[in-house]
Design an enzyme around this catalytic site. Structure first.
Site, PDB file in Angstrom:
ATOM      1  N   SER A 204      18.717  24.152  42.899  1.00 50.77           N
ATOM      2  CA  SER A 204      19.004  22.733  42.706  1.00 50.77           C
ATOM      3  C   SER A 204      20.445  22.368  43.054  1.00 50.77           C
ATOM      4  CB  SER A 204      18.709  22.324  41.256  1.00 50.77           C
ATOM      5  OG  SER A 204      19.443  23.130  40.344  1.00 50.77           O
TER       6      SER A 204
ATOM      7  N   GLY B 165      14.988  24.845  40.789  1.00 47.44           N
ATOM      8  CA  GLY B 165      14.310  25.815  39.942  1.00 47.44           C
ATOM      9  C   GLY B 165      14.154  27.186  40.552  1.00 47.44           C
TER      10      GLY B 165
ATOM     11  N   ASN C 140      19.606  30.201  38.303  1.00 51.26           N
ATOM     12  CA  ASN C 140      18.411  30.181  37.463  1.00 51.26           C
ATOM     13  C   ASN C 140      18.086  31.565  36.908  1.00 51.26           C
ATOM     14  OD1 ASN C 140      17.572  27.351  37.542  1.00 51.26           O
ATOM     15  ND2 ASN C 140      17.266  27.693  39.723  1.00 51.26           N
TER      16      ASN C 140
ATOM     17  N   ASP D 297      23.464  16.430  32.114  1.00 54.68           N
ATOM     18  CA  ASP D 297      22.816  17.676  31.669  1.00 54.68           C
ATOM     19  C   ASP D 297      23.814  18.824  31.531  1.00 54.68           C
ATOM     20  OD1 ASP D 297      23.330  18.449  34.298  1.00 54.68           O
ATOM     21  OD2 ASP D 297      21.229  18.529  34.909  1.00 54.68           O
TER      22      ASP D 297
ATOM     23  N   HIS E  44      24.473  20.397  36.409  1.00 54.53           N
ATOM     24  CA  HIS E  44      24.604  20.024  37.816  1.00 54.53           C
ATOM     25  C   HIS E  44      25.816  19.117  38.036  1.00 54.53           C
ATOM     26  CE1 HIS E  44      20.288  20.939  37.207  1.00 54.53           C
ATOM     27  NE2 HIS E  44      20.411  21.509  38.398  1.00 54.53           N
TER      28      HIS E  44
END
Length: 230
Positions: free
Chosen positions: A49, A86, A114, A202, A205
């Site tokens: 991402s 992801g 991830n 979040d 990012h």
């Protein structure tokens, strides 16, 4: 030159056909007179991402901003967005074959975040990244490996093992290394912390301005990758 080699491989060694020998000689002669590389360098940015541009308008993501930065520098390069939100290192390895199309001249690898978030064994992440770089080396593609630093909440052993992956593999495969994707967002504290104003809500990012800062810092490494591809 790669095209020349492919043609020569199709000609059977030891063939008695004068025509085959003539074709081989002509192809080799043309190849030797052709520059090793000419034209636009196509770079595949393989990642998750962070590469894909999660949470941002399409024009504000990592790849579009990097493309704009390179264009402003006059670099004759095209960056392909091969980021999938992801994705783990295993996912990147699984789709490497169709990412490395014949027109790809260089590779940016930005994977592992991830794996880290899921607490995947660093040995597994290392093995997957090793396989990606080995494939690129086999295809004679220069690589810019973008690293990450594990947080301390997994314990010192995990952090040490994970953080060592990127410099170790870069050295093994003679790849260019950008040690930490988030380092340009450091707030300057000791130890450095990511500036939250440059992140999305979040906390994972980067926001548009954060991506801009990352691109400005990482950009020279991409210029070095382009030079290596040529």
């Amino acid at each position: 030159m790669n095209t020349v080699l492919r043609v020569l491989r199709r000609l059977r060694y030891g063939s008695r056909s004068p025509l085959r020998k003539l074709i081989a000689a002509l192809v080799l002669l043309i190849g030797l007179q052709t520059p090793v590389f000419a034209g636009t360098v196509t770079i595949a940015a393989l990642g998750d991402s962070l590469t894909q541009g999660y949470g941002l308008p399409s024009s504000d993501g990592f790849v579009p901003q990097l493309q704009g930065w390179l264009d402003a520098k006059g670099a004759d390069a095209k960056v392909l967005n091969a980021g999938v939100s992801g994705d783990t290192t295993a996912g990147g390895l699984a789709r490497l074959g169709w990412t490395l199309t014949p027109d790809v001249d260089a590779l940016i690898v930005n994977l592992g975040g991830n794996d880290m978030l899921r607490g995947i064994d660093p040995a597994t992440a290392r093995a997957n990244l090793d396989a990606i770089l080995a494939t690129a080396a086999q295809d004679r593609l220069p690589v810019l490996l973008v690293g990450l630093a594990a947080p301390g909440n997994y314990g010192p052993d995990y952090k040490q093992a994970f953080d060592a992956i990127y410099p170790d593999l870069a050295k093994t495969y003679d790849a260019l290394l950008f040690p930490n994707f988030f380092r340009p967002l450091s707030d300057g504290d000791n130890p450095p912390m990511v500036d939250r104003t440059l992140m999305q809500p979040d906390g994972i990012h980067p926001a548009k301005d954060g991506v801009t800062r990352i691109v400005e810092t990482l950009g020279p490494s991409v210029l070095a990758l382009i030079a290596k591809a040529k």
